[in-house]
Write a protein that holds these residues in place. Structure first.
Motif, PDB file in Angstrom:
ATOM      1  N   CYS A  61       0.638  -1.224   0.031  1.00  0.00           N
ATOM      2  CA  CYS A  61      -0.043   0.090  -0.243  1.00  0.00           C
ATOM      3  C   CYS A  61       0.793   1.226   0.082  1.00  0.00           C
ATOM      4  CB  CYS A  61      -1.028   0.019   1.114  1.00  0.00           C
ATOM      5  SG  CYS A  61      -1.961   1.544   1.580  1.00  0.00           S
ATOM      6  N   LEU A  62       1.999   1.352   0.667  1.00  0.00           N
ATOM      7  CA  LEU A  62       2.762   2.403   0.843  1.00  0.00           C
ATOM      8  C   LEU A  62       3.374   2.572  -0.407  1.00  0.00           C
ATOM      9  CD1 LEU A  62       4.147   2.047   4.501  1.00  0.00           C
ATOM     10  CD2 LEU A  62       2.453   3.841   3.812  1.00  0.00           C
ATOM     11  N   VAL A  63       3.926   1.467  -0.856  1.00  0.00           N
ATOM     12  CA  VAL A  63       4.607   1.579  -2.119  1.00  0.00           C
ATOM     13  C   VAL A  63       3.825   2.145  -3.461  1.00  0.00           C
ATOM     14  CG1 VAL A  63       5.973   0.220  -4.090  1.00  0.00           C
ATOM     15  CG2 VAL A  63       6.398   0.017  -1.608  1.00  0.00           C
ATOM     16  N   ALA A  64       2.614   1.705  -3.349  1.00  0.00           N
ATOM     17  CA  ALA A  64       1.599   1.893  -4.377  1.00  0.00           C
ATOM     18  C   ALA A  64       1.213   3.479  -4.355  1.00  0.00           C
ATOM     19  CB  ALA A  64       0.537   1.057  -4.302  1.00  0.00           C
ATOM     20  N   VAL A  65       0.808   4.093  -2.799  1.00  0.00           N
ATOM     21  CA  VAL A  65       0.666   5.257  -2.733  1.00  0.00           C
ATOM     22  C   VAL A  65       1.453   6.229  -3.537  1.00  0.00           C
ATOM     23  CG1 VAL A  65       0.221   7.084  -0.928  1.00  0.00           C
ATOM     24  CG2 VAL A  65      -0.891   5.062  -0.849  1.00  0.00           C
ATOM     25  N   ILE A  88       8.453  -5.424  -6.262  1.00  0.00           N
ATOM     26  CA  ILE A  88       9.184  -6.706  -6.604  1.00  0.00           C
ATOM     27  C   ILE A  88       9.574  -7.484  -5.029  1.00  0.00           C
ATOM     28  CG2 ILE A  88      11.157  -7.866  -7.695  1.00  0.00           C
ATOM     29  CD1 ILE A  88      10.312  -6.272 -10.262  1.00  0.00           C
ATOM     30  N   PRO A  89      10.438  -6.428  -4.339  1.00  0.00           N
ATOM     31  CA  PRO A  89      11.260  -7.046  -3.326  1.00  0.00           C
ATOM     32  C   PRO A  89      10.024  -7.602  -2.049  1.00  0.00           C
ATOM     33  CG  PRO A  89      12.207  -5.055  -3.934  1.00  0.00           C
ATOM     34  CD  PRO A  89      10.976  -5.183  -4.882  1.00  0.00           C
ATOM     35  N   VAL A  90       8.998  -7.172  -2.090  1.00  0.00           N
ATOM     36  CA  VAL A  90       8.033  -7.197  -1.387  1.00  0.00           C
ATOM     37  C   VAL A  90       7.019  -8.521  -1.499  1.00  0.00           C
ATOM     38  CG1 VAL A  90       5.742  -6.465   0.059  1.00  0.00           C
ATOM     39  CG2 VAL A  90       7.657  -4.774  -0.785  1.00  0.00           C
ATOM     40  N   GLY A  91       6.887  -8.577  -2.722  1.00  0.00           N
ATOM     41  CA  GLY A  91       5.967 -10.006  -3.187  1.00  0.00           C
ATOM     42  C   GLY A  91       6.715 -10.952  -3.570  1.00  0.00           C
ATOM     43  N   VAL A 103      12.470  -0.376   1.070  1.00  0.00           N
ATOM     44  CA  VAL A 103      11.766  -0.214  -0.221  1.00  0.00           C
ATOM     45  C   VAL A 103      10.784   0.991  -0.212  1.00  0.00           C
ATOM     46  CG1 VAL A 103      10.115  -1.542  -1.682  1.00  0.00           C
ATOM     47  CG2 VAL A 103      12.194  -2.682  -0.378  1.00  0.00           C
ATOM     48  N   VAL A 104      10.004   0.936   1.138  1.00  0.00           N
ATOM     49  CA  VAL A 104       9.090   2.013   1.145  1.00  0.00           C
ATOM     50  C   VAL A 104       9.652   3.291   1.296  1.00  0.00           C
ATOM     51  CG1 VAL A 104       7.317   2.787   2.571  1.00  0.00           C
ATOM     52  CG2 VAL A 104       7.433   0.665   2.464  1.00  0.00           C
ATOM     53  N   ILE A 105      10.951   3.488   2.032  1.00  0.00           N
ATOM     54  CA  ILE A 105      11.498   4.740   1.907  1.00  0.00           C
ATOM     55  C   ILE A 105      12.033   5.194   0.626  1.00  0.00           C
ATOM     56  CG2 ILE A 105      13.416   6.194   2.929  1.00  0.00           C
ATOM     57  CD1 ILE A 105      13.289   4.405   5.395  1.00  0.00           C
TER      58      ILE A 105
END
Length: 560
Positions: free
Chosen positions: A51-55, A79-82, A230-232
């Motif tokens: 969610c944070l990556v997509a936002v 990619i690194p998350v899923g 990744v989020v940062i």
């Protein structure tokens, strides 16, 4: 064609979204009993991270087709998350990742909303469908991996690279092509040329490989913590992209405003915004106006599109702008026998200040509700451009305006004199050089504040007394210069005498009650005159006026 595409997109989203929901329900029904605490922990953590990556998703630079929203695929920081979760624990965790994909992108779509939210929802559905395809493949992945960690890592990286490239070129690219109405080959070409995308994708694959290695060792908490960078990274990339786009916009606006101020050409950006509002309408004139002065009459008309406006229409526009300013309205409509004027306020989002207006002139034809809505949105889009225009115009004015009187400063008025002599030939024009009589007595007896007020009052008298095409400036202390392009000696003497009388009858007085007056030296340009010689001649005439008793106009005739 546009309407048909606008209808197809929601239908396609609904159909494929339904397929993804049904497929996910079937997958959950088959695997949820195998979910462990670790599976739920990773699923929930992945949903929040996605969610944070997509936002904070941004588009591939080459695929930004529209002014708003996410116009193409986001950089693949998910990619690194899923990806590591699909191949670590088989179908149950792969199903959890698919659930996290649809949940994370749905939350992001709710947060972003508008065109960006719809785009995120489409990409979330596409990822969910791909995830459903990968759930059975996750069971057959492990037998094909090698026995050593090095071979396993290489195999995982190879599979992830191939899957990512296939997803970009055969899922995301067709999606962008369909949504934006662009040829698929053109989309592929733009993706290939986007260096930033490939660098980020390579970094994402390497980081996914590291997280996959940590998960294989059973360090779940560490793996979840490794999603934080990744989020940062997504947040930083979006911020950098916003700064890059804003900097590029400011550069375009600066160049356009500089061109407009120098040659009176309209702003290309403003015209582009206005041109997108609706199709041409007969007898309609659009004006974009910047509030650059306390008086509405002196506001800067940045651009006008359409037929010329009559004096009656100009007066109606002035009254509409005055209502916008003093009544704090966001939309004003006025009508007379010839025009219907609609004025839409452009207000700063920070403090609500009125920075300008979009004005629509029509001949006895009202706006439809759709047109009204378009102009409201147009005024909102024009606001940042008008703010920049005002800022640049203020900077330019500060460099050429005397801060105390509001007239041109010495450099600006001398430059105007140069241009008059260069363009005027033999009958270039005339100049008036004014000096306030006994001005030192004002400062000594009444104080410098009173002296400044006298300078301001006389500057206003000069502006009101000269011709509209004349330019007045303060060249230092209590001296003023009026440059009168094309003015003969008779015109110069007439204006000069009118100016002298206006000052003497203005009510300005010294401490002893004597009226404040001015002495004026006049000179008309002749063959061979330069700015220095013309100023010297007017200064000599001013000297003679002072010696003759002050409060008079003296002309210096050129020697033939």
């Amino acid at each position: 064609m546009m309407m048909r595409g606008q209808v197809r997109r929601p239908i396609a989203t609904f159909v494929f979204g339904g397929i993804a929901l049904v497929g996910l329900t079937v997958a959950l029904d088959a695997t949820w009993t195998s979910f462990t605490f670790s599976t739920w922990l990773l699923t929930i953590g992945a949903a929040f991270a996605l969610c944070l990556v997509a936002v904070n998703a941004i588009s591939i630079r080459g695929l930004r087709m529209r002014r708003t929203g996410i116009s193409a695929e986001a950089l693949f920081l998910d990619i690194p998350v899923g990806a590591p979760l699909f191949v670590v624990a088989g179908a149950p965790l792969a199903t959890g990742v698919t659930l996290a994909l649809v949940t994370g992108f749905a939350l992001a779509a709710l947060i972003r909303r508008g065109p960006a939210g719809a785009e995120l929802m489409r990409h979330g559905i596409a990822r969910t469908l791909v995830g459903l395809i990968l759930i059975p493949l996750s069971e057959v992945y492990r037998p094909f991996s090698g026995p050593s960690p090095l071979v396993n890592g290489a195999f995982f990286a190879l599979c992830l690279t191939v899957a990512s490239i296939c997803f970009v070129f055969f899922v995301s690219a067709p999606l962008a092509s369909m949504v934006n109405g662009v040829r698929l080959t053109r989309v592929w070409s733009r993706i290939v040329r986007d260096v930033r995308f490939w660098v980020t994708a390579a970094g994402s694959i390497v980081w996914a490989l590291i997280i996959w290695t940590v998960l294989r060792e059973g360090h779940i908490v560490t793996a979840v913590a490794m999603w934080l960078p990744v989020v940062i990274c997504a947040i930083l990339l979006r911020r950098l992209e916003e700064l890059r786009v804003e900097n590029h916009r400011l550069m375009l606006v600066r160049d356009a405003v500089a061109a407009m101020l120098g040659s009176h050409d309209p702003l290309p950006q403003i015209n582009a915004v206005v041109g997108t509002l609706h199709g041409p309408v007969a007898d309609e004139t659009l004006s974009i106006i910047a509030a650059t002065h306390p008086r509405v009459e002196d506001w800067l008309i940045a651009s006008t599109i359409g037929p010329p406006i009559s004096p009656a229409g100009i007066d109606l526009r002035r009254r509409a702008l005055a209502r916008l300013k003093y009544a704090s309205n966001d939309e004003v409509t006025l009508k007379d026998d010839f025009y219907v004027v609609h004025a839409y306020a452009c207000r700063s989002p920070q403090d609500g200040e009125l920075v300008g207006a979009l004005v629509v002139h029509r001949r006895n034809e009202s706006l439809s509700s759709d047109e009204h809505r378009q102009f409201v949105l147009g005024a909102q889009e024009l606001t940042p451009l008008i703010v920049d225009l005002r800022m640049i115009a203020t900077t330019r004015n500060a460099a050429t305006t005397d801060a105390l009187t509001g007239l041109a400063n010495r450099g600006a008025i001398v430059d105007r004199l140069n241009k008059m002599l260069e363009a005027g030939g033999i009958a270039a024009g005339s100049v008036l050089l004014l000096d306030i009589d006994h001005f030192k007595r004002v400062n000594d007896n009444l104080g410098h504040a009173a002296g400044d007020e006298v300078l301001r009052r006389i500057a206003k008298i000069i502006s009101a007394s000269v011709r509209e095409i004349d330019v007045a400036g303060r060249i230092g202390g209590e001296e003023f210069l009026v440059v009168m392009a094309g003015a003969t000696r008779d015109i110069a003497l007439t204006v000069g005498e009118r100016l002298r009388l206006a000052v003497s009858l203005s009510g300005l007085r010294h401490a002893d009650g004597d009226p404040i007056t001015v002495s004026i030296g006049a000179a008309s340009a002749s063959v061979g005159d330069t700015p220095d010689t013309l100023l010297a001649r007017s200064d000599l005439a001013l000297y003679e006026a002072k010696n003759a008793g002050r409060n008079r106009l003296v002309e210096n005739l050129a020697v033939s």
